[in-house]
Write a protein that holds these residues in place. Sequence first.
Motif, short mmCIF file in Angstrom:
data_model
loop_
_atom_site.label_atom_id
_atom_site.label_comp_id
_atom_site.label_asym_id
_atom_site.label_seq_id
_atom_site.Cartn_x
_atom_site.Cartn_y
_atom_site.Cartn_z
N GLN A 4 -5.06 20.50 -21.35
CA GLN A 4 -4.60 19.07 -21.79
C GLN A 4 -3.06 19.21 -22.24
N VAL A 5 -2.51 20.34 -22.76
CA VAL A 5 -1.23 20.45 -23.29
C VAL A 5 -0.24 20.37 -22.25
N ILE A 6 -0.77 21.04 -21.30
CA ILE A 6 0.03 21.25 -20.05
C ILE A 6 0.57 19.85 -19.49
N ARG A 7 -0.91 19.19 -19.23
CA ARG A 7 -0.76 17.75 -18.59
C ARG A 7 0.14 16.83 -19.65
N ALA A 19 6.62 17.76 -8.75
CA ALA A 19 8.14 17.95 -9.48
C ALA A 19 7.93 19.02 -10.67
N PHE A 20 6.88 19.11 -11.35
CA PHE A 20 6.70 20.19 -12.33
C PHE A 20 6.53 21.62 -11.70
N ALA A 21 5.86 21.58 -10.74
CA ALA A 21 5.67 22.66 -10.15
C ALA A 21 7.20 23.35 -9.55
N GLU A 22 8.02 22.57 -9.33
CA GLU A 22 9.25 23.14 -8.70
C GLU A 22 10.07 23.83 -10.16
N ARG A 23 9.78 23.52 -11.31
CA ARG A 23 10.28 24.04 -12.41
C ARG A 23 9.95 25.41 -12.62
N THR A 30 -1.06 24.70 -7.85
CA THR A 30 -1.09 25.66 -9.15
C THR A 30 -0.96 24.78 -10.36
N VAL A 31 -0.01 23.76 -10.36
CA VAL A 31 -0.01 22.93 -11.35
C VAL A 31 -1.26 22.26 -11.69
N HIS A 32 -1.75 21.71 -10.56
CA HIS A 32 -3.16 21.24 -10.63
C HIS A 32 -4.29 21.97 -11.29
N ARG A 33 -4.30 23.39 -10.81
CA ARG A 33 -5.00 24.15 -11.58
C ARG A 33 -5.17 24.63 -12.97
N TRP A 34 -3.74 24.72 -13.30
CA TRP A 34 -3.37 24.77 -14.69
C TRP A 34 -3.90 23.42 -15.72
N GLU A 35 -3.88 22.32 -14.98
CA GLU A 35 -4.06 21.11 -15.67
C GLU A 35 -5.67 20.89 -15.75
N THR A 36 -6.42 21.70 -14.88
CA THR A 36 -7.82 21.40 -14.91
C THR A 36 -8.56 22.74 -15.41
N LEU A 37 -8.17 24.12 -14.95
CA LEU A 37 -8.69 25.19 -15.48
C LEU A 37 -8.08 25.77 -16.63
N GLY A 38 -7.04 25.52 -17.05
CA GLY A 38 -6.01 26.26 -17.89
C GLY A 38 -5.09 26.94 -17.51
N PRO A 39 -4.10 27.40 -18.36
CA PRO A 39 -3.15 28.38 -17.89
C PRO A 39 -3.29 29.50 -17.58
N PRO A 40 -2.57 30.44 -17.14
CA PRO A 40 -2.47 31.96 -16.82
C PRO A 40 -2.78 32.45 -18.12
#
Length: 63
Positions: A4-7, A19-23, A30-40
């Motif tokens: 949630q923090v990432i989203r 666009a966020f992924a480009e950062r 990968t960003v979708h995965r971070w926003e659904t499953l959490g960060p690395p």
Amino acid sequence: MDAQVIREAREKVGESQAAFAERFGVDQATVHRWETLGPPKRGAGRKALERELSAIEKAGAST
């Protein structure tokens, strides 16, 4: 830091997942995965996220 923090950070800067992924030099999936499953849990990806989210938070606090 959680999904949630990432989203919320991405939405705060008004960027799409792509666009966020480009950062970070990753793809949109990968960003979708971070926003659904959490960060690395560790490693360079985790550190990059922590730095960028901190910068976004500081920018938001100063406005």
